[in-house]
Design a protein around this motif. Structure first.
Motif, PDB file in Angstrom:
ATOM      1  N   TRP A 125      34.770  35.801  43.056  1.00 17.26           N
ATOM      2  CA  TRP A 125      35.436  36.167  44.303  1.00 17.26           C
ATOM      3  C   TRP A 125      36.917  36.419  44.041  1.00 17.26           C
ATOM      4  O   TRP A 125      37.661  35.474  43.733  1.00 17.26           O
ATOM      5  CB  TRP A 125      35.284  35.063  45.340  1.00 17.26           C
ATOM      6  N   PRO A 126      37.389  37.653  44.157  1.00 20.08           N
ATOM      7  CA  PRO A 126      38.817  37.912  43.997  1.00 20.08           C
ATOM      8  C   PRO A 126      39.622  37.175  45.078  1.00 20.08           C
ATOM      9  O   PRO A 126      39.099  36.867  46.162  1.00 20.08           O
ATOM     10  CB  PRO A 126      38.923  39.430  44.174  1.00 20.08           C
ATOM     11  N   PRO A 127      40.892  36.885  44.806  1.00 23.51           N
ATOM     12  CA  PRO A 127      41.707  36.144  45.784  1.00 23.51           C
ATOM     13  C   PRO A 127      41.721  36.781  47.168  1.00 23.51           C
ATOM     14  O   PRO A 127      41.733  36.057  48.180  1.00 23.51           O
ATOM     15  CB  PRO A 127      43.100  36.147  45.142  1.00 23.51           C
ATOM     16  N   ALA A 128      41.719  38.100  47.253  1.00 23.11           N
ATOM     17  CA  ALA A 128      41.769  38.756  48.563  1.00 23.11           C
ATOM     18  C   ALA A 128      40.530  38.435  49.396  1.00 23.11           C
ATOM     19  O   ALA A 128      40.614  38.286  50.624  1.00 23.11           O
ATOM     20  CB  ALA A 128      41.904  40.270  48.388  1.00 23.11           C
ATOM     21  N   LEU A 129      39.367  38.317  48.745  1.00 23.74           N
ATOM     22  CA  LEU A 129      38.150  37.981  49.479  1.00 23.74           C
ATOM     23  C   LEU A 129      38.191  36.529  49.948  1.00 23.74           C
ATOM     24  O   LEU A 129      37.805  36.224  51.090  1.00 23.74           O
ATOM     25  CB  LEU A 129      36.926  38.222  48.601  1.00 23.74           C
ATOM     26  N   ILE A 150      37.221  44.957  51.637  1.00 22.43           N
ATOM     27  CA  ILE A 150      38.061  44.058  50.837  1.00 22.43           C
ATOM     28  C   ILE A 150      37.393  43.772  49.499  1.00 22.43           C
ATOM     29  O   ILE A 150      38.051  43.744  48.449  1.00 22.43           O
ATOM     30  CB  ILE A 150      38.349  42.761  51.620  1.00 22.43           C
ATOM     31  N   TRP A 151      36.067  43.569  49.532  1.00 20.95           N
ATOM     32  CA  TRP A 151      35.332  43.335  48.291  1.00 20.95           C
ATOM     33  C   TRP A 151      35.495  44.506  47.326  1.00 20.95           C
ATOM     34  O   TRP A 151      35.840  44.338  46.161  1.00 20.95           O
ATOM     35  CB  TRP A 151      33.851  43.084  48.588  1.00 20.95           C
ATOM     36  N   HIS A 152      35.264  45.718  47.814  1.00 23.07           N
ATOM     37  CA  HIS A 152      35.348  46.881  46.934  1.00 23.07           C
ATOM     38  C   HIS A 152      36.756  47.037  46.349  1.00 23.07           C
ATOM     39  O   HIS A 152      36.923  47.227  45.138  1.00 23.07           O
ATOM     40  CB  HIS A 152      34.958  48.150  47.690  1.00 23.07           C
ATOM     41  N   GLU A 153      37.762  46.958  47.201  1.00 21.47           N
ATOM     42  CA  GLU A 153      39.127  47.173  46.726  1.00 21.47           C
ATOM     43  C   GLU A 153      39.536  46.121  45.707  1.00 21.47           C
ATOM     44  O   GLU A 153      40.123  46.445  44.660  1.00 21.47           O
ATOM     45  CB  GLU A 153      40.091  47.153  47.916  1.00 21.47           C
ATOM     46  N   SER A 154      39.226  44.859  45.976  1.00 22.69           N
ATOM     47  CA  SER A 154      39.674  43.791  45.086  1.00 22.69           C
ATOM     48  C   SER A 154      38.817  43.702  43.830  1.00 22.69           C
ATOM     49  O   SER A 154      39.336  43.432  42.736  1.00 22.69           O
ATOM     50  CB  SER A 154      39.685  42.445  45.820  1.00 22.69           C
ATOM     51  N   ALA A 155      37.518  43.949  43.930  1.00 23.73           N
ATOM     52  CA  ALA A 155      36.652  43.873  42.748  1.00 23.73           C
ATOM     53  C   ALA A 155      36.893  45.046  41.809  1.00 23.73           C
ATOM     54  O   ALA A 155      36.793  44.901  40.586  1.00 23.73           O
ATOM     55  CB  ALA A 155      35.191  43.812  43.168  1.00 23.73           C
ATOM     56  N   LEU A 156      37.229  46.206  42.349  1.00 23.91           N
ATOM     57  CA  LEU A 156      37.545  47.345  41.496  1.00 23.91           C
ATOM     58  C   LEU A 156      38.805  47.098  40.664  1.00 23.91           C
ATOM     59  O   LEU A 156      38.989  47.713  39.613  1.00 23.91           O
ATOM     60  CB  LEU A 156      37.736  48.611  42.339  1.00 23.91           C
ATOM     61  N   ALA A 157      39.645  46.193  41.121  1.00 25.51           N
ATOM     62  CA  ALA A 157      40.885  45.883  40.400  1.00 25.51           C
ATOM     63  C   ALA A 157      40.688  44.805  39.340  1.00 25.51           C
ATOM     64  O   ALA A 157      41.636  44.504  38.600  1.00 25.51           O
ATOM     65  CB  ALA A 157      41.961  45.451  41.390  1.00 25.51           C
ATOM     66  N   LEU A 158      39.497  44.212  39.244  1.00 22.66           N
ATOM     67  CA  LEU A 158      39.264  43.196  38.224  1.00 22.66           C
ATOM     68  C   LEU A 158      39.362  43.816  36.834  1.00 22.66           C
ATOM     69  O   LEU A 158      38.974  44.965  36.625  1.00 22.66           O
ATOM     70  CB  LEU A 158      37.879  42.561  38.417  1.00 22.66           C
TER      71      LEU A 158
END
Length: 286
Positions: free
Chosen positions: A10-14, A83-91
């Motif tokens: 889970w990215p911080p934004a999520l 939010i999931w897509h944006e933050s996970a794509l940045a992993l």
């Protein structure tokens, strides 16, 4: 290239977005609240990107939105999915992702856009959205988009229903999750392939071992089972006995490695067929 087809990170934004919610699913500090499960104390280290990355031994890791949260079914789930897509794509590497999609308010154009991202392996949907022939019809527009994109579908357990009384913490993973995987596999076997002839599909957790029931299916008048080269079975939470039994029915080429980390650990490549980690995921993901 060794691949883990199924992890959660889970990215911080999520996490921040879940803490802001008042309706389930939501978090208070690091405690997760779900309607059908006991309060779950989340381990912060399990979602620390750098800690996870330092401990990772696979070359490519596919992370997905945790479908038991119920976000895909939530009336307001689209915002969390964005939010999931944006933050996970940045992993960072080795992390790539499975896209998610609302099944409460499907948005085909949004799905088509995210599927064009190179780091997106395909689409994950909850088994609770695919648990009958009628349910498959309702998500068919999403599956049509996915099929045209040439990317696969990952079927993951969805939210557990609220039940009366006290149940052990492991109950959802062993009872409703497994039943959901059975239902989605049966629905796909009955009507899914006819409607989506070229779609590649992988069932998490060996489809709850549903293919092992093929003899009972035949005895009760169901459609004959034959191995389908575009259907795959992901291994999370299962080990030697279950994997060997399933491979005898569906063939070893249909088994792909997935760990479900942080809820279970990856398989040891030295103890299983190398193809589970390499050639089979390559055929699923292409």
């Amino acid at each position: 290239m060794r691949v883990d087809c199924h992890q959660h990170l889970w990215p911080p934004a999520l996490v921040t977005a879940l803490r802001k919610r008042d309706a389930m699913p939501y978090m208070r500090d690091w405690t997760l609240y779900l309607a059908g499960e006991n309060l779950y104390p989340v381990d912060p280290a399990a979602h620390d990107v750098e800690l996870r990355r330092a401990a990772e031994r696979m070359d490519r890791v596919l992370v997905s939105l945790s479908s038991p949260l119920g976000i895909e079914h939530a009336p307001d789930g689209a915002e969390l999915i964005d939010i999931w897509h944006e933050s996970a794509l940045a992993l960072p590497d080795p992390y790539h992702l499975w896209a998610a999609a609302s099944v409460a308010a499907p948005d085909g154009p949004a799905l088509a856009r995210v599927l064009r991202e190179e780091r997106v392996a395909g689409l994950q949907l909850p088994a609770t959205a695919l648990d009958s022939p009628d349910a498959l019809d309702r998500v068919a527009p999403l599956l049509d988009i996915l099929e045209r994109a040439g990317k696969p579908l990952l079927v993951h357990p969805g939210p557990a229903p609220a039940e009366p009384g006290e149940l052990p913490d492991w109950w959802p993973a062993l009872v409703p999750y497994v039943a959901q995987m059975h239902r989605s596999w049966m629905a796909w076997h009955v009507t899914g392939r006819k409607s989506h002839p070229t779609l590649r599909i992988a069932f998490v957790a060996l489809a709850g071992l549903a293919p092992l029931h093929h003899e009972r299916l035949a005895a009760r008048g169901g459609p004959a089972f034959t191995a389908d080269p575009n259907v795959f079975y992901e291994t999370s939470s299962y080990r030697t006995d279950a994997i060997a039994a399933l491979a005898r029915v569906v063939g070893p080429a249909a088994v792909v490695h997935g760990s479900d980390r942080p809820y279970a650990e990856p398989l040891d490549p030295m103890a299983f067929h190398e193809a589970y980690f390499t050639a089979n995921p390559s055929r699923l993901l292409r």
